[in-house]
Enzyme design. Structure first.
Site, mmCIF file in Angstrom:
data_model
loop_
_atom_site.group_PDB
_atom_site.id
_atom_site.type_symbol
_atom_site.label_atom_id
_atom_site.label_comp_id
_atom_site.label_asym_id
_atom_site.label_seq_id
_atom_site.Cartn_x
_atom_site.Cartn_y
_atom_site.Cartn_z
ATOM 1 N N CYS A 1 44.906 3.836 61.349
ATOM 2 C CA CYS A 1 44.607 2.718 62.254
ATOM 3 C C CYS A 1 45.580 1.547 62.210
ATOM 4 O O CYS A 1 46.029 1.095 63.269
ATOM 5 C CB CYS A 1 43.208 2.192 61.956
ATOM 6 S SG CYS A 1 41.942 3.403 62.321
ATOM 7 N N GLY B 1 48.403 2.459 54.531
ATOM 8 C CA GLY B 1 48.496 3.667 55.341
ATOM 9 C C GLY B 1 47.242 3.786 56.171
ATOM 10 O O GLY B 1 46.548 2.800 56.425
ATOM 11 N N ARG C 1 36.721 22.433 63.693
ATOM 12 C CA ARG C 1 36.090 21.203 63.216
ATOM 13 C C ARG C 1 34.574 21.257 63.398
ATOM 14 O O ARG C 1 33.806 20.875 62.516
ATOM 15 C CB ARG C 1 36.653 20.007 63.995
ATOM 16 C CG ARG C 1 36.917 18.845 63.088
ATOM 17 C CD ARG C 1 37.725 17.757 63.735
ATOM 18 N NE ARG C 1 38.229 16.902 62.659
ATOM 19 C CZ ARG C 1 38.893 15.792 62.841
ATOM 20 N NH1 ARG C 1 39.191 15.396 64.059
ATOM 21 N NH2 ARG C 1 39.286 15.065 61.822
ATOM 22 N N GLU D 1 37.474 4.159 55.931
ATOM 23 C CA GLU D 1 37.298 5.454 55.301
ATOM 24 C C GLU D 1 37.116 5.267 53.789
ATOM 25 O O GLU D 1 37.651 4.345 53.194
ATOM 26 C CB GLU D 1 38.490 6.358 55.618
ATOM 27 C CG GLU D 1 38.464 6.791 57.068
ATOM 28 C CD GLU D 1 39.658 7.621 57.478
ATOM 29 O OE1 GLU D 1 40.235 8.319 56.632
ATOM 30 O OE2 GLU D 1 40.007 7.566 58.666
HETATM 31 N N1 LIG Z 1 39.441 6.781 61.305
HETATM 32 C C1 LIG Z 1 38.853 5.609 61.205
HETATM 33 O O1 LIG Z 1 38.514 5.175 60.112
HETATM 34 C C2 LIG Z 1 38.581 4.772 62.409
HETATM 35 C C3 LIG Z 1 37.786 3.628 62.277
HETATM 36 C C4 LIG Z 1 37.517 2.859 63.415
HETATM 37 C C5 LIG Z 1 38.012 3.242 64.644
HETATM 38 N N2 LIG Z 1 38.775 4.365 64.755
HETATM 39 C C6 LIG Z 1 39.209 4.769 66.100
HETATM 40 O O2 LIG Z 1 38.313 5.799 66.541
HETATM 41 C C7 LIG Z 1 39.004 6.764 67.349
HETATM 42 C C8 LIG Z 1 38.837 8.144 66.745
HETATM 43 O O3 LIG Z 1 39.435 8.144 65.462
HETATM 44 P P1 LIG Z 1 39.221 9.343 64.446
HETATM 45 O O4 LIG Z 1 39.865 8.942 63.175
HETATM 46 O O5 LIG Z 1 37.796 9.752 64.451
HETATM 47 O O6 LIG Z 1 40.090 10.492 65.171
HETATM 48 P P2 LIG Z 1 40.098 12.044 64.862
HETATM 49 O O7 LIG Z 1 41.421 12.541 65.272
HETATM 50 O O8 LIG Z 1 39.596 12.295 63.478
HETATM 51 O O9 LIG Z 1 38.978 12.638 65.855
HETATM 52 C C9 LIG Z 1 39.094 12.664 67.229
HETATM 53 C C10 LIG Z 1 38.500 13.975 67.749
HETATM 54 O O10 LIG Z 1 38.456 13.924 69.173
HETATM 55 C C11 LIG Z 1 38.638 15.249 69.653
HETATM 56 N N3 LIG Z 1 38.997 15.217 71.073
HETATM 57 C C12 LIG Z 1 40.111 14.710 71.642
HETATM 58 N N4 LIG Z 1 40.054 14.835 72.980
HETATM 59 C C13 LIG Z 1 38.874 15.441 73.265
HETATM 60 C C14 LIG Z 1 38.230 15.833 74.464
HETATM 61 N N5 LIG Z 1 38.793 15.593 75.654
HETATM 62 N N6 LIG Z 1 37.035 16.442 74.387
HETATM 63 C C15 LIG Z 1 36.451 16.672 73.191
HETATM 64 N N7 LIG Z 1 37.002 16.305 72.023
HETATM 65 C C16 LIG Z 1 38.197 15.701 72.053
HETATM 66 C C17 LIG Z 1 39.716 15.806 68.752
HETATM 67 O O11 LIG Z 1 39.704 17.227 68.771
HETATM 68 C C18 LIG Z 1 39.328 15.210 67.388
HETATM 69 O O12 LIG Z 1 38.539 16.100 66.618
HETATM 70 C C19 LIG Z 1 40.454 6.273 67.417
HETATM 71 O O13 LIG Z 1 40.603 5.498 68.571
HETATM 72 C C20 LIG Z 1 40.585 5.394 66.187
HETATM 73 O O14 LIG Z 1 41.559 4.404 66.346
HETATM 74 C C21 LIG Z 1 39.053 5.147 63.668
HETATM 75 O O1 LIG Z 2 44.018 -5.098 49.533
HETATM 76 C C1 LIG Z 2 44.329 -4.023 50.094
HETATM 77 C C2 LIG Z 2 43.494 -3.368 51.018
HETATM 78 C C3 LIG Z 2 43.938 -2.194 51.615
HETATM 79 N N1 LIG Z 2 45.155 -1.684 51.295
HETATM 80 C C4 LIG Z 2 45.600 -0.442 51.952
HETATM 81 O O2 LIG Z 2 45.425 -0.574 53.345
HETATM 82 C C5 LIG Z 2 45.149 0.690 53.932
HETATM 83 C C6 LIG Z 2 43.902 0.615 54.798
HETATM 84 O O3 LIG Z 2 42.764 0.445 53.986
HETATM 85 P P1 LIG Z 2 41.310 0.178 54.585
HETATM 86 O O4 LIG Z 2 41.387 -0.880 55.592
HETATM 87 O O5 LIG Z 2 40.399 -0.026 53.462
HETATM 88 O O6 LIG Z 2 40.956 1.614 55.243
HETATM 89 P P2 LIG Z 2 40.883 2.114 56.761
HETATM 90 O O7 LIG Z 2 39.988 3.279 56.763
HETATM 91 O O8 LIG Z 2 42.259 2.253 57.317
HETATM 92 O O9 LIG Z 2 40.113 0.952 57.555
HETATM 93 C C7 LIG Z 2 40.760 0.022 58.413
HETATM 94 O O10 LIG Z 2 40.982 0.600 59.684
HETATM 95 C C8 LIG Z 2 39.771 1.074 60.327
HETATM 96 C C9 LIG Z 2 40.197 1.772 61.586
HETATM 97 O O11 LIG Z 2 40.399 0.920 62.653
HETATM 98 C C10 LIG Z 2 38.858 -0.107 60.552
HETATM 99 O O12 LIG Z 2 37.672 0.331 61.204
HETATM 100 C C11 LIG Z 2 38.535 -0.784 59.229
HETATM 101 O O13 LIG Z 2 37.721 -1.928 59.450
HETATM 102 C C12 LIG Z 2 39.831 -1.181 58.549
HETATM 103 O O14 LIG Z 2 39.574 -1.724 57.249
HETATM 104 C C13 LIG Z 2 45.026 1.678 52.765
HETATM 105 O O15 LIG Z 2 46.234 2.378 52.611
HETATM 106 C C14 LIG Z 2 44.773 0.783 51.573
HETATM 107 O O16 LIG Z 2 45.215 1.355 50.373
HETATM 108 C C15 LIG Z 2 45.975 -2.323 50.375
HETATM 109 O O17 LIG Z 2 47.077 -1.860 50.092
HETATM 110 N N2 LIG Z 2 45.537 -3.484 49.799
#
Ligand SMILES: NC(=O)c1ccc[n+]([C@@H]2O[C@H](COP(=O)([O-])OP(=O)(O)OC[C@H]3O[C@@H](n4cnc5c(N)ncnc54)[C@H](O)[C@@H]3O)[C@@H](O)[C@H]2O)c1
Ligand SMILES: O=c1ccn([C@@H]2O[C@H](COP(=O)(O)OP(=O)(O)O[C@H]3O[C@H](CO)[C@@H](O)[C@H](O)[C@H]3O)[C@@H](O)[C@H]2O)c(=O)[nH]1
Length: 462
Positions: free
Chosen positions: A267, A264, A37, A160
């Site tokens: 989160c 999906g 990564r 995302e």
């Molecule tokens: N994906 C999102 O859109 C989103 C949005 C808001 C909040 N979050 C939250 O943020 C957090 C991270 O989510 P993500 O989607 O970035 O996860 P991710 O799996 O994409 O990334 C996490 C990274 O942390 C690394 N890691 C784990 N343990 C480690 C350690 N001890 N030292 C160094 N690296 C380590 C892993 O190798 C991995 O690359 C989660 O708690 C998630 O719920 C995610």
């Molecule tokens: O009207 C809607 C809106 C969303 N979705 C679906 O819901 C899922 C989640 O979508 P979205 O919330 O846009 O994307 P995420 O990246 O999962 O973001 C959510 O989860 C993140 C991780 O915690 C938060 O940071 C964001 O605020 C929160 O929107 C996806 O499968 C979308 O297709 C629907 O089916 N209908």
């Protein structure tokens, strides 16, 4: 000032790239145990697809943004350490299937405690159960040598596919903590581009809980409109018209009311199950059951979609070719975690359908791995018959047209824009008749498709 971020994933990478771009005087070091990564973050092929992210990374990388696997050095040098590691649902032991697995967060806290120097602000960026900061503080103080710490909660709200814009123009930045000075230090960083009225400060527990609450409310809206979609199909109402009619009420608002094959992403389900677990833990059974229904409804929606395909296609899809358009959990991302496509395809595979899958951003290897994981009925490995089913019945195509060639049906599972502008006359010519379209995202022009000759089935429409 020096920042270290542990975890170079979907959150750590983009958030730190944005801080580095907006604050050239701050040195931002993103570290991860996963060497592949990190190598990708240092290359021209970033490990995640996110519109606009390449430009942000390119501006800051090599200037004040670095990626490496040297976790300890980065922690030792940092004034602020963000913990942005994954917090998946626990798969074993107490709370399995619901509670968050905090193993990676705890490992980070122990490592920070061991190697940090001087005063360090530790920021919870990962989504965590309320009161995790208490454990983080205890771990830091029990292993620390001379270093001192403040712990802040700063959950991330980016979605995302729109991460860059969400980070550039956040509705709010939330910072929870006990030390006014530490809160101010972090607020000043965001203050470089976020208006001060959008930087909210709370106590630690409100901040931690607000993240779970926000996701629960958002997912609840999707499950609510999806629940109505089933009733629309039974009654002749149109779910898009219903969503518009209710969304114009300013108290309800128009966003997040798009009926779909089911939500999906990494989160929503994880965070709601975590909330359900927390409520049960605190003896709040009714509250736990209330929120659990959001996930129950989502599972129903995914299952209902697959069942309706089978039922519509004369109660059998065995050996029939079905084009699957879209694998990512939403458009504009290559992330497939908990994507509805995975579960719909599992159900169709169990009915022996021939699946021809196309997604513009998801690799063949990812698709096959997702299916291998979901098809396992027994333990950690696939049985011979499950493996054979995947090998014989799953094909990954390189275009939408290729996937639909000779197909009996098309199922739209991700709302990629490119699906809207295809030459549907051409698609129709190549398909078996009757040519079915199951639009799991309600993105296609259904009347135009019907004119061409397709039999169209959509979500929440008769
Ligand atoms: N994906 C999102 O859109 C989103 C949005 C808001 C909040 N979050 C939250 O943020 C957090 C991270 O989510 P993500 O989607 O970035 O996860 P991710 O799996 O994409 O990334 C996490 C990274 O942390 C690394 N890691 C784990 N343990 C480690 C350690 N001890 N030292 C160094 N690296 C380590 C892993 O190798 C991995 O690359 C989660 O708690 C998630 O719920 C995610
Ligand atoms: O009207 C809607 C809106 C969303 N979705 C679906 O819901 C899922 C989640 O979508 P979205 O919330 O846009 O994307 P995420 O990246 O999962 O973001 C959510 O989860 C993140 C991780 O915690 C938060 O940071 C964001 O605020 C929160 O929107 C996806 O499968 C979308 O297709 C629907 O089916 N209908």
């Amino acid at each position: 000032m020096k920042i270290c971020c542990i975890g170079a994933g979907y959150v750590g990478g983009p958030t730190m790239a944005m801080i580095a771009m907006k604050c050239p005087e701050i040195s931002v070091h993103v570290v991860d145990l996963n060497a592949d990564r990190i190598a990708a973050w240092n290359s021209s092929e970033l490990p995640i697809y996110e519109p606009g992210l390449d430009a942000v990374v390119q501006e800051a990388r090599g200037r004040n943004l670095t990626f490496s696997t040297d976790v300890e050095t980065a922690i030792a040098e940092a004034d602020i350490v963000f913990i942005s590691v994954n917090t998946p649902t626990k798969t074993y032991g107490i709370g399995a299937g619901r509670a968050a697995n905090l193993e990676f967060v705890e490992k980070c806290a122990r490592q920070i405690g061991r190697v940090a120097q001087g005063h360090t602000i530790v920021v919870e960026k990962s989504t965590l159960p309320v009161r995790t900061a208490e454990a983080v503080k205890r771990i830091l103080s029990s292993v620390a040598t001379e270093a001192t710490f403040d712990v802040l909660s700063n959950p991330e709200f980016l979605a995302e596919g729109t991460a860059v814009n969400d980070l550039l123009n956040p509705d709010r930045v939330l910072i929870g903590g006990e030390s006014a000075e530490a809160i101010q230090t972090l607020a000043d960083i965001y203050g470089n581009w976020v208006p001060s009225e959008r930087i909210l400060t709370t106590n630690l527990w409100s901040s931690e809980l607000s993240k779970l609450t926000a996701n629960a409310f958002l997912a609840q809206r999707v499950s609510s409109i999806n629940a109505m979609s089933a009733l629309c199909e039974a009654t002749g109402a149109d779910v898009d018209e219903v969503a518009k009619a209710i969304g114009t009420d300013s108290r309800i608002g128009p966003k997040f009311l798009k009926a779909s094959v089911g939500f999906g992403g990494s989160c929503f389900q994880k965070d709601i199950l975590n909330l359900v677990y927390l409520c049960s833990h605190f003896g709040l059974q009714e509250v736990a059951e209330y929120w659990e229904q959001v996930v129950v409804m989502n599972d129903y929606q995914k299952r209902r979609f697959a069942e309706s395909i089978v039922k519509t296609m004369f109660n059998t899809v065995s050996s029939k070719r079905i084009a699957i358009w879209g694998w990512a959990f939403k458009k504009d991302t290559n992330d497939t975690r908990e994507s509805a496509a995975i579960y719909v395809c599992r159900d169709l595979l169990r009915e022996r359908a021939q699946l021809h899958i196309y997604d513009p951003r998801v690799s063949k290897a990812r698709i096959l791995e997702d299916l291998e994981i979901v098809m396992r009925t027994n333990g950690d490995s696939l049985s011979n018959s499950e493996r054979e089913l995947i090998e014989k019945n799953v094909h990954v195509a390189t275009t939408s047209y290729e996937a639909a060639e000779e197909a009996h049906a098309i199922a739209v599972l991700t709302e990629w824009d490119e699906f809207k502008t295809l030459d549907f006359d051409r698609v129709y010519q190549g398909m078996h008749q009757p040519a079915f379209v199951f639009d799991g995202r309600n993105i296609l022009n259904h009347s135009k498709l019907a004119q061409i000759g397709f039999e169209v089935h959509a979500i929440g429409k008769k």
